[in-house]
Design a protein around this motif. Structure first.
Motif, PDB file in Angstrom:
ATOM      1  N   SER A 342       0.835  -1.203   0.000  1.00 57.13           N
ATOM      2  CA  SER A 342       0.000   0.000   0.000  1.00 57.13           C
ATOM      3  C   SER A 342       0.867   1.248   0.000  1.00 57.13           C
ATOM      4  N   GLY A 343       1.991   1.219   0.710  1.00 56.67           N
ATOM      5  CA  GLY A 343       2.875   2.364   0.734  1.00 56.67           C
ATOM      6  C   GLY A 343       3.496   2.653  -0.614  1.00 56.67           C
ATOM      7  N   ALA A 344       3.971   1.615  -1.284  1.00 52.67           N
ATOM      8  CA  ALA A 344       4.589   1.820  -2.602  1.00 52.67           C
ATOM      9  C   ALA A 344       3.557   2.261  -3.634  1.00 52.67           C
ATOM     10  N   THR A 345       2.317   1.779  -3.510  1.00 52.39           N
ATOM     11  CA  THR A 345       1.276   2.133  -4.475  1.00 52.39           C
ATOM     12  C   THR A 345       0.861   3.582  -4.328  1.00 52.39           C
ATOM     13  N   CYS A 346       0.495   3.970  -3.106  1.00 57.32           N
ATOM     14  CA  CYS A 346       0.083   5.367  -2.911  1.00 57.32           C
ATOM     15  C   CYS A 346       1.270   6.301  -3.057  1.00 57.32           C
ATOM     16  N   GLY A 347       2.463   5.836  -2.636  1.00 56.02           N
ATOM     17  CA  GLY A 347       3.637   6.677  -2.732  1.00 56.02           C
ATOM     18  C   GLY A 347       4.017   7.003  -4.163  1.00 56.02           C
ATOM     19  N   LEU A 348       3.783   6.060  -5.082  1.00 56.64           N
ATOM     20  CA  LEU A 348       4.085   6.332  -6.490  1.00 56.64           C
ATOM     21  C   LEU A 348       3.363   7.583  -6.966  1.00 56.64           C
ATOM     22  N   ALA A 349       2.070   7.698  -6.617  1.00 54.69           N
ATOM     23  CA  ALA A 349       1.276   8.832  -7.085  1.00 54.69           C
ATOM     24  C   ALA A 349       1.480  10.075  -6.234  1.00 54.69           C
ATOM     25  N   ILE A 375      15.246  17.138 -15.468  1.00 62.37           N
ATOM     26  CA  ILE A 375      15.852  15.802 -15.468  1.00 62.37           C
ATOM     27  C   ILE A 375      15.861  15.211 -14.061  1.00 62.37           C
ATOM     28  N   PHE A 376      16.216  16.032 -13.068  1.00 58.64           N
ATOM     29  CA  PHE A 376      16.270  15.556 -11.696  1.00 58.64           C
ATOM     30  C   PHE A 376      14.895  15.117 -11.213  1.00 58.64           C
ATOM     31  N   HIS A 377      13.873  15.920 -11.470  1.00 59.99           N
ATOM     32  CA  HIS A 377      12.535  15.573 -10.994  1.00 59.99           C
ATOM     33  C   HIS A 377      11.940  14.404 -11.780  1.00 59.99           C
ATOM     34  N   SER A 378      12.318  14.265 -13.035  1.00 61.82           N
ATOM     35  CA  SER A 378      11.891  13.086 -13.804  1.00 61.82           C
ATOM     36  C   SER A 378      12.520  11.816 -13.227  1.00 61.82           C
ATOM     37  N   PHE A 379      13.760  11.952 -12.766  1.00 56.91           N
ATOM     38  CA  PHE A 379      14.426  10.813 -12.131  1.00 56.91           C
ATOM     39  C   PHE A 379      13.698  10.392 -10.856  1.00 56.91           C
ATOM     40  N   LEU A 380      13.158  11.349 -10.108  1.00 54.45           N
ATOM     41  CA  LEU A 380      12.380  11.017  -8.904  1.00 54.45           C
ATOM     42  C   LEU A 380      11.153  10.195  -9.268  1.00 54.45           C
ATOM     43  N   ILE A 381      10.512  10.528 -10.377  1.00 52.56           N
ATOM     44  CA  ILE A 381       9.350   9.758 -10.819  1.00 52.56           C
ATOM     45  C   ILE A 381       9.756   8.334 -11.163  1.00 52.56           C
ATOM     46  N   LEU A 382      10.898   8.173 -11.827  1.00 50.81           N
ATOM     47  CA  LEU A 382      11.389   6.835 -12.160  1.00 50.81           C
ATOM     48  C   LEU A 382      11.706   6.035 -10.896  1.00 50.81           C
ATOM     49  N   LEU A 383      12.199   6.689  -9.864  1.00 55.66           N
ATOM     50  CA  LEU A 383      12.453   6.009  -8.598  1.00 55.66           C
ATOM     51  C   LEU A 383      11.156   5.475  -7.995  1.00 55.66           C
ATOM     52  N   GLY A 384      10.093   6.262  -8.054  1.00 62.70           N
ATOM     53  CA  GLY A 384       8.800   5.812  -7.541  1.00 62.70           C
ATOM     54  C   GLY A 384       8.272   4.613  -8.294  1.00 62.70           C
ATOM     55  N   ILE A 385       8.420   4.629  -9.618  1.00 60.22           N
ATOM     56  CA  ILE A 385       7.977   3.490 -10.434  1.00 60.22           C
ATOM     57  C   ILE A 385       8.787   2.246 -10.095  1.00 60.22           C
ATOM     58  N   ALA A 386      10.105   2.416  -9.983  1.00 58.16           N
ATOM     59  CA  ALA A 386      10.957   1.278  -9.642  1.00 58.16           C
ATOM     60  C   ALA A 386      10.640   0.736  -8.254  1.00 58.16           C
ATOM     61  N   ASN A 387      10.317   1.618  -7.330  1.00 60.65           N
ATOM     62  CA  ASN A 387       9.975   1.201  -5.975  1.00 60.65           C
ATOM     63  C   ASN A 387       8.730   0.326  -5.963  1.00 60.65           C
ATOM     64  N   LEU A 388       7.727   0.687  -6.747  1.00 57.76           N
ATOM     65  CA  LEU A 388       6.499  -0.107  -6.816  1.00 57.76           C
ATOM     66  C   LEU A 388       6.746  -1.444  -7.507  1.00 57.76           C
ATOM     67  N   ILE A 389       7.449  -1.438  -8.637  1.00 54.34           N
ATOM     68  CA  ILE A 389       7.698  -2.667  -9.389  1.00 54.34           C
ATOM     69  C   ILE A 389       8.514  -3.649  -8.557  1.00 54.34           C
TER      70      ILE A 389
END
Length: 394
Positions: A342-349, A375-389
């Motif tokens: 639940s944390g990784a799911t809600c945290g992604l968004a 670029i830096f903030h886009s990398f943060l989004i990729l971190l969230g996606i990787a965290n959920l996957i």
């Protein structure tokens, strides 16, 4: 972030998402917000079932002179530590396979009858409905807010308990890189995304911070108070987690025996742990309706424009929330997995995607968005996606 003519002082994050992303942002942020809050309420239900079960078990054993003898899956000595599920899934059984009950005053049938009606997964989660469902239907949560000081007392007692146990047990850590044994503790494991998933929910409060703090008398101190709260919570997590891990006796047990609820690693006969469970149970009974109030305010306000449209609407919502908690407590009482998913799911968004996009859109409208920042903030989004996957591959 909004136009200067718009009063944003009472906006929660779903309102911010609606301003920047329209209806899609409003409803998607609401859905992910419910994942975090309802996920926390499910974890609370599982923990309350655990604490109530063990509290009742302790009282029954003490009242009926039931002796609990531990098998080899535990340490010997005055400070007992056990491995409740050495060969099974922690959610698989509600009777510790390494314990054998013998009564000096009652027959075995009496113990079996008690276990039939006092089961961690089959009965106790349903008993909580009688108490908590009516409490969730209160129009205001101010009554329960008066008991929040119990949380401080519980945390202080828990810190004292962990400190005492660590002193009695001593530290058991082995970091021999080139001469490692089966009790070696590696500094890095590929399972670390489990921790990031848990931390995402543990420190997540973005979706209801305005609701929590708008009643403060001195609003100008909100930033300071929230910063101190985060600091104290983080220090408490670190202190308890590090001490429990370091003092867990390995050998003869393994660090993998540490339960998501570390109190389960102590026998039900431990009086100090019994007091901790009783403290935490009462604290959670008072906090659970507050979480339900936050869920009700967000859902009902978004759908009906009123946080208490009618008793029937509130009752139906509460039945769904309680039902989710009962089902998870019965079929999958693994709080670690519930928290991290639940944390990784809600945290992604609500931690990685929406705040980052809102920030970049705001900078772009002001003409201040640079390529390094994008670029830096886009990398943060990729971190969230990787965290959920990563949660699905552990």
């Amino acid at each position: 972030m909004a136009a200067a003519s718009v009063d944003t002082s009472s906006w929660e994050f779903p309102d911010v998402c609606r301003h920047y992303f329209g209806k899609f942002g409003q409803w998607s942020s609401l859905v992910f917000s419910m994942v975090s809050l309802v996920g926390a309420m499910v974890v609370y239900w599982v923990l309350m079932s655990n604490f109530l079960f063990n509290t009742g078990q302790f009282i029954y054993n003490h009242a009926h002179n039931v002796n609990v003898s531990d098998s080899e899956f535990g340490t010997n000595g005055s400070e007992r530590v056990i491995c409740p599920y050495p060969n099974t899934d922690p959610g698989g059984n509600d009777t510790i396979s390494t314990l054998y009950l013998s009564s000096s005053g009652n027959g075995t049938s009496d113990v079996n009858d008690f276990q039939r009606y006092w089961s961690k997964t089959n009965t106790v989660p349903f008993y909580l409905i009688i108490l908590l469902l009516p409490l969730l239907c209160f129009r205001s949560a101010s009554f329960f807010a008066r008991f929040t000081f119990l949380g401080t007392l519980s945390v202080l007692y828990l810190i004292a308990l962990v400190t005492y146990k660590a002193v009695r047990l001593g530290f058991h850590l082995e970091f021999h890189w080139f001469d490692a044994t089966q009790f070696y503790v590696p500094e890095f494991r590929l399972l670390f995304p489990q921790l990031t998933g848990v931390l995402t929910l543990a420190f997540f409060i973005h979706n209801c911070i305005i609701t929590l703090m708008k009643s403060n008398k001195h609003q100008e101190n909100n930033v300071r108070d929230l910063s101190v709260a985060y600091l104290l919570v983080g220090m408490t997590y670190m202190y308890v987690g590090v001490l429990i891990f370091a003092s867990f006796p390995s050998p003869p047990l393994f660090k993998d025996c540490i339960e998501p609820n570390f109190l389960d690693n102590f026998p039900t006969t431990d009086k100090l742990v019994f007091v901790a469970r009783a403290f935490l149970l009462f604290q959670m009974i008072t906090v659970y309706p507050l979480l339900g109030y936050l869920v009700r305010v967000q859902i009902m306000s978004q759908i009906f424009g009123n946080h208490y449209p009618s008793f029937f609407h509130v009752l139906m919502l509460n039945i769904l929330i309680v039902g989710a908690g009962v089902l998870m407590a019965k079929f999958y009482p693994n709080i670690g997995s519930i928290i991290r998913f639940s944390g990784a799911t809600c945290g992604l968004a609500l931690v990685f995607v929406f705040p980052t996009l809102v920030h970049m859109i705001s900078l772009r409208r002001q003409g201040r968005l640079s390529w390094p920042s994008a670029i830096f903030h886009s990398f943060l989004i990729l971190l969230g996606i990787a965290n959920l996957i990563a949660q699905f591959f552990l």
